[in-house]
Scaffold this motif. Structure first.
Motif, PDB file in Angstrom:
ATOM      1  N   UNK A 125     143.119 112.527 137.634  1.00  0.00           N
ATOM      2  CA  UNK A 125     143.988 113.510 137.321  1.00  0.00           C
ATOM      3  C   UNK A 125     145.131 112.871 136.370  1.00  0.00           C
ATOM      4  N   UNK A 126     145.633 113.328 135.023  1.00  0.00           N
ATOM      5  CA  UNK A 126     146.583 112.967 134.338  1.00  0.00           C
ATOM      6  C   UNK A 126     148.186 113.133 135.226  1.00  0.00           C
ATOM      7  N   UNK A 127     148.785 112.327 135.723  1.00  0.00           N
ATOM      8  CA  UNK A 127     150.001 112.643 136.213  1.00  0.00           C
ATOM      9  C   UNK A 127     151.204 113.191 135.377  1.00  0.00           C
ATOM     10  N   UNK A 128     150.878 113.171 134.068  1.00  0.00           N
ATOM     11  CA  UNK A 128     151.723 113.669 133.293  1.00  0.00           C
ATOM     12  C   UNK A 128     151.587 115.122 133.033  1.00  0.00           C
ATOM     13  N   UNK A 129     150.287 115.342 132.388  1.00  0.00           N
ATOM     14  CA  UNK A 129     149.778 116.645 131.936  1.00  0.00           C
ATOM     15  C   UNK A 129     149.262 117.360 133.148  1.00  0.00           C
ATOM     16  N   UNK A 132     142.904 118.026 134.947  1.00  0.00           N
ATOM     17  CA  UNK A 132     142.061 117.080 135.875  1.00  0.00           C
ATOM     18  C   UNK A 132     140.727 116.925 134.897  1.00  0.00           C
ATOM     19  N   UNK A 133     140.272 115.586 135.259  1.00  0.00           N
ATOM     20  CA  UNK A 133     138.913 115.076 134.586  1.00  0.00           C
ATOM     21  C   UNK A 133     137.752 114.976 135.619  1.00  0.00           C
ATOM     22  N   UNK A 208     130.959 115.667 131.086  1.00  0.00           N
ATOM     23  CA  UNK A 208     132.172 115.349 131.399  1.00  0.00           C
ATOM     24  C   UNK A 208     132.932 116.344 131.248  1.00  0.00           C
ATOM     25  N   UNK A 209     133.999 116.947 132.000  1.00  0.00           N
ATOM     26  CA  UNK A 209     134.949 118.082 132.120  1.00  0.00           C
ATOM     27  C   UNK A 209     136.232 117.276 132.109  1.00  0.00           C
ATOM     28  N   UNK A 210     136.858 117.728 130.733  1.00  0.00           N
ATOM     29  CA  UNK A 210     138.202 117.339 130.542  1.00  0.00           C
ATOM     30  C   UNK A 210     139.067 118.337 130.411  1.00  0.00           C
ATOM     31  N   UNK A 211     139.998 119.028 131.430  1.00  0.00           N
ATOM     32  CA  UNK A 211     140.771 120.250 131.426  1.00  0.00           C
ATOM     33  C   UNK A 211     141.582 120.311 130.318  1.00  0.00           C
ATOM     34  N   UNK A 216     136.268 121.815 126.603  1.00  0.00           N
ATOM     35  CA  UNK A 216     136.467 121.090 127.600  1.00  0.00           C
ATOM     36  C   UNK A 216     135.243 120.238 128.054  1.00  0.00           C
ATOM     37  N   UNK A 217     134.121 120.552 127.526  1.00  0.00           N
ATOM     38  CA  UNK A 217     132.938 119.653 128.069  1.00  0.00           C
ATOM     39  C   UNK A 217     132.238 118.893 127.143  1.00  0.00           C
ATOM     40  N   UNK A 218     132.118 117.526 127.268  1.00  0.00           N
ATOM     41  CA  UNK A 218     131.135 116.832 126.489  1.00  0.00           C
ATOM     42  C   UNK A 218     129.877 116.424 127.205  1.00  0.00           C
TER      43      UNK A 218
END
Length: 332
Positions: A125-129, A132-133, A208-211, A216-218
């Protein structure tokens, strides 16, 4: 005599004061006792049997939590991580975790969660934004493949002063493909018996899922095309009125250009082998969407139709023309 009345009255007031003090102390202790941060989970009705054939996320299973508390406001605000990939498990009729964390009445809280707690993929998880990945998501048959769910919005700015239970609202982030088969109307009373059904053509690489708010999906473009044989439905007698569900498949969301079905079946003693239907145009499988493909087989033609089910809990409409080996076949 008057002195005795005075002493009795004084004693009564003393006892009343003691009783009042005891009550005040008791209330104060209850109010100041620390309250445990607890969790609850909600997932729509289709979640059962997707994570596992026996798990219902509302009363079973595990999920992972991230959480922060913030003290102060503006430039003076200080954020502290209190949950970092914390596993929460349903046991003894309760969602629990260790070590226990308690509400800070002077702080506000943000929480985010993904399910299940463990799978083939890795979480970060990106602590700023607070996005979730999920990396390494694999497609596979329902009941075998992991169905990943996410609370997209999380629970933000929750005041510690209110305490209580944090409830997550999980939604699917994969696509679900269901295959149904029925027989065409025949002039005689012979049954159509399905002997083999294979689906192939999608990209079988892990995704790969990057919210985020957009795509979001690659998924890697090179690799082996996926194929799956619904062997459990071999020698299944079909019906003209009710489509038989051959099985379901959890897919990494993607655009598939050449999904095909190979069907073998029998009518009486005659065997029909390797009839193949192929979609002539690209099909887009979206996040949190359930697609049902209905295949009608008979001696003259193989017919295909598809309808999508949005959010996995309501029936939608839509048709896609699919071709067989002899040309375009009409939609039911």
């Amino acid at each position: 005599m008057k002195k005795n009345y005075f002493m009795l009255a004084a004693a009564t007031m003393l006892f009343a004061a003691c009783a009042e003090t005891d009550v005040l102390v008791d209330v104060s202790e209850k109010e100041s006792a620390p309250q445990e941060i607890s969790f609850d989970a909600f997932a729509n009705k289709a979640t059962r049997a997707e994570i596992n054939s026996v798990i219902d996320l509302q009363t079973e299973g595990e999920f992972t939590v991230w959480g922060w508390k913030t003290q102060g406001t503006g430039i003076s605000a200080v954020s502290t991580t209190i949950f970092d990939e914390q596993k929460v498990t349903y046991t003894n009729d309760n969602w629990g975790y260790t070590p226990t964390q308690y509400w800070d009445k002077t702080a506000t809280y943000d929480f985010y969660a993904v399910a299940p707690a463990e799978g083939d993929a890795t979480y970060s998880i990106n602590n700023t934004t607070k996005m979730i990945t999920i990396d390494g998501v694999k497609s596979g048959p329902s009941g075998t493949a992991t169905d990943y769910l996410l609370d997209r919005d999380g629970v933000i700015d929750h005041p510690g002063s209110t305490g209580g239970t944090v409830q997550f609202n999980f939604k699917h982030i994969m696509s679900k493909i269901t295959i149904q088969v029925k027989q065409a109307e025949l002039d005689d009373d012979k049954d159509v018996i399905l002997t083999d059904l294979t689906m192939s053509g999608w990209n079988s690489n892990p995704g790969k899922f990057v919210q985020n708010a957009n795509s979001e999906w690659s998924i890697a473009t090179s690799g082996t095309a996926g194929t799956y044989q619904f062997v459990s439905r071999a020698n299944q007698t079909l019906s003209t009125s009710v489509a038989y569900e051959a099985g379901s498949y959890l897919m990494v969301p993607q655009t598939v250009a050449s999904l095909s079905f190979t069907i073998s079946y029998k009518i009486g003693e005659e065997t029909f082998l390797a009839h193949t239907g192929v979609m002539p145009a690209a099909e887009i499988w979206n996040t949190n969407t359930h697609y049902t493909y209905t295949i009608t087989v008979g001696p003259e033609a193989i017919k295909f139709s598809v309808s999508s089910v949005e959010s996995w809990d309501g029936q939608g409409d839509g048709n896609t023309v699919i071709q067989d080996s002899d040309g375009t076949i009409g939609i039911e």
